[in-house]
Design a protein around this motif. Sequence first.
Motif, PDB file in Angstrom:
ATOM      1  N   GLU A 197      41.664  34.840  48.273  1.00  0.00           N
ATOM      2  CA  GLU A 197      42.519  35.359  49.340  1.00  0.00           C
ATOM      3  C   GLU A 197      43.082  36.721  48.958  1.00  0.00           C
ATOM      4  OE1 GLU A 197      45.425  32.324  49.992  1.00  0.00           O
ATOM      5  OE2 GLU A 197      43.927  30.892  50.726  1.00  0.00           O
ATOM      6  N   THR A 198      42.374  37.425  48.110  1.00  0.00           N
ATOM      7  CA  THR A 198      42.812  38.720  47.621  1.00  0.00           C
ATOM      8  C   THR A 198      42.858  39.774  48.736  1.00  0.00           C
ATOM      9  OG1 THR A 198      42.203  40.543  46.135  1.00  0.00           O
ATOM     10  CG2 THR A 198      40.425  39.163  46.912  1.00  0.00           C
ATOM     11  N   ALA A 199      43.668  40.780  48.524  1.00  0.00           N
ATOM     12  CA  ALA A 199      43.763  41.895  49.480  1.00  0.00           C
ATOM     13  C   ALA A 199      42.439  42.650  49.602  1.00  0.00           C
ATOM     14  CB  ALA A 199      44.871  42.847  49.053  1.00  0.00           C
ATOM     15  N   MET A 200      41.522  42.414  48.686  1.00  0.00           N
ATOM     16  CA  MET A 200      40.209  43.079  48.753  1.00  0.00           C
ATOM     17  C   MET A 200      39.499  42.782  50.068  1.00  0.00           C
ATOM     18  SD  MET A 200      39.611  45.094  46.327  1.00  0.00           S
ATOM     19  CE  MET A 200      37.890  45.351  46.686  1.00  0.00           C
ATOM     20  N   HIS A 201      39.789  41.654  50.689  1.00  0.00           N
ATOM     21  CA  HIS A 201      39.132  41.303  51.955  1.00  0.00           C
ATOM     22  C   HIS A 201      39.546  42.221  53.102  1.00  0.00           C
ATOM     23  CE1 HIS A 201      36.961  37.925  50.394  1.00  0.00           C
ATOM     24  NE2 HIS A 201      38.069  37.455  49.846  1.00  0.00           N
ATOM     25  N   TRP A 202      40.595  42.999  52.894  1.00  0.00           N
ATOM     26  CA  TRP A 202      41.041  43.955  53.909  1.00  0.00           C
ATOM     27  C   TRP A 202      40.795  45.389  53.447  1.00  0.00           C
ATOM     28  CZ3 TRP A 202      43.349  39.407  52.715  1.00  0.00           C
ATOM     29  CH2 TRP A 202      43.444  38.497  53.754  1.00  0.00           C
ATOM     30  N   ALA A 203      39.965  45.540  52.417  1.00  0.00           N
ATOM     31  CA  ALA A 203      39.693  46.858  51.850  1.00  0.00           C
ATOM     32  C   ALA A 203      38.259  47.291  52.130  1.00  0.00           C
ATOM     33  CB  ALA A 203      39.918  46.817  50.338  1.00  0.00           C
ATOM     34  N   HIS A 204      38.045  48.562  51.996  1.00  0.00           N
ATOM     35  CA  HIS A 204      36.701  49.127  52.028  1.00  0.00           C
ATOM     36  C   HIS A 204      36.635  50.104  50.864  1.00  0.00           C
ATOM     37  CE1 HIS A 204      32.904  49.652  54.146  1.00  0.00           C
ATOM     38  NE2 HIS A 204      32.915  50.834  53.558  1.00  0.00           N
ATOM     39  N   LEU A 205      35.632  49.975  50.024  1.00  0.00           N
ATOM     40  CA  LEU A 205      35.537  50.789  48.818  1.00  0.00           C
ATOM     41  C   LEU A 205      34.675  52.018  49.039  1.00  0.00           C
ATOM     42  CD1 LEU A 205      35.043  47.918  46.226  1.00  0.00           C
ATOM     43  CD2 LEU A 205      37.146  49.086  46.833  1.00  0.00           C
ATOM     44  N   HIS A 206      35.310  53.165  48.889  1.00  0.00           N
ATOM     45  CA  HIS A 206      34.608  54.445  48.960  1.00  0.00           C
ATOM     46  C   HIS A 206      34.627  55.138  47.605  1.00  0.00           C
ATOM     47  CE1 HIS A 206      34.479  54.399  53.353  1.00  0.00           C
ATOM     48  NE2 HIS A 206      35.741  54.002  53.328  1.00  0.00           N
ATOM     49  N   ASN A 207      35.553  54.722  46.734  1.00  0.00           N
ATOM     50  CA  ASN A 207      35.776  55.451  45.489  1.00  0.00           C
ATOM     51  C   ASN A 207      35.678  54.576  44.245  1.00  0.00           C
ATOM     52  OD1 ASN A 207      38.082  53.973  45.951  1.00  0.00           O
ATOM     53  ND2 ASN A 207      39.486  55.582  45.330  1.00  0.00           N
TER      54      ASN A 207
END
Length: 189
Positions: A38-48
């Motif tokens: 349930e980490t905040a990563m599920h609402w992230a998008h990685l560009h960097n």
Amino acid sequence: MIGGMSSTIVIGDGPAGLSAALFLAKNDHHVTVYGGDETAMHWAHLHNYLGVPDTGGSAFQAVARKQVTDMGADMVEETVTAVRVDGDRFAVSTEGTGADASADYLIIAGGKTATSLAESLGIEGGPNGVDTDRDGRTGVDRVYVVGRLAKPNRSQAIISAGAGASAALDILSREAGDDVHDWDSPPKD
């Protein structure tokens, strides 16, 4: 690989916790990761994130979790509700089964109850996070705090992963009694 028999409980399955678990498991340490994905990563998008093509956080999490379990770490899909010192080890209780587990080291890398878990061990935090050294060590011996709990205002996936790796290398070095370098060499043809 660096041999070892120590055990570590990692609370939190975002980049910091998974990175720590990966380094430790790769080096033959028994690692149990607690988290419900349930980490905040599920609402992230990685560009960097260096070395990772532009990708969604959920896709990143799926790959990272598989990498950690493939390396031998145990993944427990439960929330830790309590931590305590149990002799010379750290014990945790969980929400689902209430089961207890213990380990030589504890890494708190997030989760819904991360702040209260750290506080229950006497580790204080403030608006700038929990006070740790550069390897995530706290004032409680063998307890590390990494990721968003340590740097709430500077939370980035790549920074958190590096902090988790740093804590793991500190544990490996401590167990080896000397600085450990986790170098991988390409396969020879």
